[in-house]
Design a protein around this motif. Structure first.
Motif, PDB file in Angstrom:
ATOM      1  N   GLN A   1       1.641  -9.741  -0.945  1.00 44.40           N
ATOM      2  CA  GLN A   1       0.931  -8.470  -0.825  1.00 44.40           C
ATOM      3  C   GLN A   1      -0.164  -8.632   0.316  1.00 44.40           C
ATOM      4  O   GLN A   1      -0.323  -7.988   1.250  1.00 44.40           O
ATOM      5  CB  GLN A   1      -0.010  -8.250  -2.064  1.00 44.40           C
TER       6      GLN A   1
ATOM      7  N   GLN B   1       1.958   7.291  -5.318  1.00 41.50           N
ATOM      8  CA  GLN B   1       0.539   7.067  -5.238  1.00 41.50           C
ATOM      9  C   GLN B   1      -0.077   8.078  -4.772  1.00 41.50           C
ATOM     10  O   GLN B   1      -1.187   8.794  -5.327  1.00 41.50           O
ATOM     11  CB  GLN B   1       0.233   5.661  -5.036  1.00 41.50           C
TER      12      GLN B   1
ATOM     13  N   ASN C   1       1.144  -3.590  -6.935  1.00 41.03           N
ATOM     14  CA  ASN C   1       1.058  -4.181  -8.278  1.00 41.03           C
ATOM     15  C   ASN C   1       2.082  -3.539  -9.300  1.00 41.03           C
ATOM     16  O   ASN C   1       2.452  -4.084 -10.024  1.00 41.03           O
ATOM     17  CB  ASN C   1      -0.434  -3.863  -8.637  1.00 41.03           C
TER      18      ASN C   1
ATOM     19  N   HIS D   1       0.457 -11.487  -5.287  1.00 37.37           N
ATOM     20  CA  HIS D   1      -0.535 -11.384  -4.355  1.00 37.37           C
ATOM     21  C   HIS D   1      -0.245 -12.056  -2.975  1.00 37.37           C
ATOM     22  O   HIS D   1      -0.995 -11.703  -1.910  1.00 37.37           O
ATOM     23  CB  HIS D   1      -1.758 -11.831  -5.162  1.00 37.37           C
TER      24      HIS D   1
ATOM     25  N   ASN E   1      -9.437   3.052   3.606  1.00 39.41           N
ATOM     26  CA  ASN E   1      -9.468   1.968   2.746  1.00 39.41           C
ATOM     27  C   ASN E   1      -9.072   2.535   1.021  1.00 39.41           C
ATOM     28  O   ASN E   1      -8.248   1.528   0.571  1.00 39.41           O
ATOM     29  CB  ASN E   1     -11.004   1.451   2.452  1.00 39.41           C
ATOM     30  N   HIS E   2      -9.026   3.594   1.010  1.00 39.42           N
ATOM     31  CA  HIS E   2      -8.517   4.199  -0.281  1.00 39.42           C
ATOM     32  C   HIS E   2      -6.905   4.196  -0.317  1.00 39.42           C
ATOM     33  O   HIS E   2      -6.333   3.878  -1.228  1.00 39.42           O
ATOM     34  CB  HIS E   2      -9.238   5.819  -0.542  1.00 39.42           C
TER      35      HIS E   2
ATOM     36  N   ASP F   1      -2.696  11.578  -5.781  1.00 41.35           N
ATOM     37  CA  ASP F   1      -4.339  11.166  -5.352  1.00 41.35           C
ATOM     38  C   ASP F   1      -4.833  12.388  -4.672  1.00 41.35           C
ATOM     39  O   ASP F   1      -4.595  12.605  -3.624  1.00 41.35           O
ATOM     40  CB  ASP F   1      -4.528  10.101  -4.476  1.00 41.35           C
TER      41      ASP F   1
ATOM     42  N   ILE G   1      -1.640  -0.995  -2.421  1.00 38.57           N
ATOM     43  CA  ILE G   1      -1.975  -2.235  -3.287  1.00 38.57           C
ATOM     44  C   ILE G   1      -1.562  -1.935  -4.626  1.00 38.57           C
ATOM     45  O   ILE G   1      -0.891  -2.779  -5.337  1.00 38.57           O
ATOM     46  CB  ILE G   1      -3.379  -2.794  -3.493  1.00 38.57           C
ATOM     47  N   ASN G   2      -2.123  -0.639  -5.114  1.00 40.47           N
ATOM     48  CA  ASN G   2      -1.471  -0.222  -6.385  1.00 40.47           C
ATOM     49  C   ASN G   2       0.262  -0.285  -6.536  1.00 40.47           C
ATOM     50  O   ASN G   2       0.630  -0.476  -7.641  1.00 40.47           O
ATOM     51  CB  ASN G   2      -2.034   1.217  -6.616  1.00 40.47           C
TER      52      ASN G   2
ATOM     53  N   GLU H   1      -5.921   0.905  -0.791  1.00 42.82           N
ATOM     54  CA  GLU H   1      -5.894   0.712  -2.214  1.00 42.82           C
ATOM     55  C   GLU H   1      -4.649   1.253  -2.872  1.00 42.82           C
ATOM     56  O   GLU H   1      -4.140   0.630  -4.066  1.00 42.82           O
ATOM     57  CB  GLU H   1      -7.154   1.191  -2.941  1.00 42.82           C
TER      58      GLU H   1
END
Length: 139
Positions: free
Chosen positions: A122, A45, A113, A119, A102-103, A49, A109-110, A106
């Protein structure tokens, strides 16, 4: 006789209330293999990015991977003991702002997922990691 029945009934009720504790977070993540899959997905990820990758340009990815696996294993109550640098030592001078922090959350979390981690699990992972926030942002 009647008092013996009452005591036995109370003991049975108390035994029924006993909590087994359930599986640890480590077990819910499928142990070390599951944590390795999660960290690998997280690294992928990050690699895709453009907003975050610059923080990792000079990083030894193998060292990062091994350290993060060990750290998450320990945080998840697994059999690991994290002996790496503390979060302040790792992140000092990186000037990570709140938005980028925060990104990265995310992206984690991605990754969770992507691996179909439910969840509830998570949220447990994030709760274990949340206290580290102050040791990472803008130091």
């Amino acid at each position: 006789m009647k008092s013996t029945l009452i005591i036995v009934a109370l003991l049975l009720m108390l035994g029924g209330c006993k909590s087994t504790g359930g599986p640890t977070l480590y077990q819910q993540l499928d142990g070390k293999a599951g944590i390795e899959r999660l960290i690998d997905s997280f690294i992928n990820q990050i690699a895709r990015d453009e907003k975050i990758i610059h923080y990792f340009e000079d990083a030894n990815i193998t060292h990062f991977r091994d350290g993060f696996i060990n750290h998450l294993c320990a945080l998840a109550d697994g059999p690991c003991e994290y002996i790496g640098d503390d979060m302040v030592a790792i992140h000092t001078g990186m000037n990570i702002n709140e938005t980028d922090f925060n990104h990265v959350v995310e992206l984690l979390i991605n990754a969770m997922n992507e691996l179909n981690i439910n969840h509830t699990v998570q949220n447990k992972v994030l709760a274990k990691m949340a206290p580290l926030r102050a040791e990472i942002i803008e130091i």
